[in-house]
Design a protein around this motif. Sequence first.
Motif, PDB file in Angstrom:
ATOM      1  N   PHE A 113       0.840  -1.201   0.000  1.00  0.00           N
ATOM      2  CA  PHE A 113       0.000   0.000   0.000  1.00  0.00           C
ATOM      3  C   PHE A 113       0.873   1.248   0.000  1.00  0.00           C
ATOM      4  CE2 PHE A 113      -2.069  -3.324   2.435  1.00  0.00           C
ATOM      5  CZ  PHE A 113      -3.320  -3.399   1.861  1.00  0.00           C
ATOM      6  N   SER A 114       0.309   2.267  -0.573  1.00  0.00           N
ATOM      7  CA  SER A 114       0.869   3.590  -0.335  1.00  0.00           C
ATOM      8  C   SER A 114      -0.213   4.310   0.458  1.00  0.00           C
ATOM      9  CB  SER A 114       1.126   4.261  -1.685  1.00  0.00           C
ATOM     10  OG  SER A 114       0.691   5.567  -1.653  1.00  0.00           O
ATOM     11  N   THR A 115       0.090   4.755   1.656  1.00  0.00           N
ATOM     12  CA  THR A 115      -0.982   5.313   2.485  1.00  0.00           C
ATOM     13  C   THR A 115      -0.450   6.171   3.611  1.00  0.00           C
ATOM     14  OG1 THR A 115      -2.960   4.707   3.751  1.00  0.00           O
ATOM     15  CG2 THR A 115      -1.035   3.332   4.084  1.00  0.00           C
ATOM     16  N   HIS A 116      -1.327   7.019   4.165  1.00  0.00           N
ATOM     17  CA  HIS A 116      -1.029   7.536   5.491  1.00  0.00           C
ATOM     18  C   HIS A 116      -2.202   7.250   6.429  1.00  0.00           C
ATOM     19  CE1 HIS A 116      -1.035  11.350   2.833  1.00  0.00           C
ATOM     20  NE2 HIS A 116      -2.240  10.865   2.855  1.00  0.00           N
ATOM     21  N   ASP A 117      -2.997   6.276   6.035  1.00  0.00           N
ATOM     22  CA  ASP A 117      -4.111   5.843   6.885  1.00  0.00           C
ATOM     23  C   ASP A 117      -3.539   5.004   8.032  1.00  0.00           C
ATOM     24  OD1 ASP A 117      -6.279   4.613   8.038  1.00  0.00           O
ATOM     25  OD2 ASP A 117      -7.327   4.295   6.142  1.00  0.00           O
TER      26      ASP A 117
END
Lengths: 408, 235
Positions: free
Chosen positions: B211-215
């Motif tokens: 994933f690419s995320t900042h969640d």
Amino acid sequence: MKWLYLAARNVLRHQRRSLMAVTIVATGTAALLVALGYMLATFWGLREMTIRGELGHIQIGAPGQFDAVAETPLQYGLETDTVQKLQEHLKEMPGTKDVLQRLLFEGLISTGNTTVAFVGQGVEPEKEIRLAGTSLPLLSGTPLPLPTHPDQMQTLLAVDLARSLGVKPGDTVTLLSTTADGALNGIDVQVSGIYVTGVPEYDKRALLIPLPAARQLMKSERISRLVVVLKDTEATRSVQAEIAEKFSKIDTRQWLDLAPFYKKVVTLYHGIFTVMGVIILLVVLLSVTNTMLMSVMERVREMGTLMAFGFPRNRLRANFGLEGAIIGGIGGGIGLLVAAALAYGINALEWMMPAPPGRTMPVPLLIFVDGGLYTTIFFVMVALGGVAAWFPTRYIVRLNIVEALGHA
Amino acid sequence: MTEMSVLESAKPPPLLSIDNLCKTYIRGDDQVTALINITFELEQGCFASLAGPSGSGKSSLLNIIGTLDTPDQGSVYLLGQPITYTDTSFTEQLRRTKLGFVFQNFNLLPLLTAVENVELPLLLTDLTAARRREKACTCLELVGLGDRLHHFPRQLSGGQQQRVAVARALVRDPKLVLADEPTANLDGKTAENLLELMRSLNKKSGVGFLFSTHDPRILNAAKKIIFLHDGRMQL
């Protein structure tokens, strides 16, 4: 099939836009087919008028008949025995419908008060009527007498010639001409009728007399030409070749060689209709290109997604091409139906067109419905639709996937 | 051969191996360095995340791993095989067979129903129409949308659309699914459900997720996190 289905779904995505493109293709197709149908009908009409009104399909003469300038009348005429042999052979050929003898001569025609020059033909009336059908309509009087008629000394005068002489059917005129030996001779003939050739120059000068009368005037048993009428015009070239192969001491010409007017009209019409056709095709091309361009530009992200899933760029281009081809195909198909309906409708109305250049008789407005032409134009429209998609989709080749995915 | 070396040779290759990756973008007269000397490995069946603030290079890295973009320098290996970025047909083939994508905006084709969207990547295979449909249906059932097969994207909620996107990413049995901010457009509850779904798929099928995320929910669930800041890896 799966790609075609997908392309069809995409075409239906923007129904109003696709409908507009389809309407333009259909209109272009119908316009093109009606115009080409009119052109084909014109060529056919002119060809039949040329063949039936004068030339037949093939003319046979002695060597020099068609090219050389004769020093005396009938110098390049066909001898009786040659004519007999040719007729026997031609009757055996399956493609031959009729063989007509013609004796060409010229001279002066006089009523006693008025004398004018004429161009005459000695003919076999029954065969000439079979050939001409309604191409040389009789304005007044009766046709030339059959060979069994006791009085062969009759003539049919072209309308303007009769007018300039002030004669009517039943009047007597004198024909003066130079015989085959170079002497001067004259015969009295009764005007049996007045006819129209359809060509202004001929209407001023032409007359027809029965062959026996012409032989009496020319004092010769020779004839100038044999005119061969075929069952099928398309067989002209092959029959001509067969005659030329069988008989060496004759010269032959097919009707096309003797009809420079027909060639000029065909060339002129080809030019006009080519320009018109190119314009119509260009309009169709631009319309479908515009539709495809809008479609490509609003589906950039979609293309990015498909490319992310490994769809080759050419596959995407091909699918846009299919969409264009579908628009071309639907528009082309509707155009065919519209054109056929228009053609049959116009033909049924039996409208008459003004006389074409160089002619005096009006011609019926006919539009041909040709299966081959319709099929060709349909596939041209399908191909054009595909090609129209080719230009806008050049964008796809250079498309950056990441930018495409971020496209609004 | 020693016992140790035998064990080492029997070890499966890493799912993903990145070595000294660099990427710079040129925008007009400016040069923007997106990635600097990125090096890491992911094991097969991983559930990993790229984390970092906006502009840290997460998406750039994900795009390069997914062969949607090319690196300026460095190497990327998938299952031990080097990726040749200059060979378009190779990268296309790789994306078709070994990689799956889930996008932030779902990127479903509005023209197609849920099952047709999932079926889309299978159009490039030799499968029959019936087999394609069967596989697509199975995948949609797997993500809990067996009753929404013939719904168009506009008839589905955001969460349902993203589930369709996950099913589409999985339909060709990829080795690695790359998901760029998959929960960014979803509400909290839906995002949690989606995350749970992906975690269970990861466990069941062994497919790797990156994933690419900042969640934070994803970051908490991830077994491995690669932190990026200004294009550099942070340990």
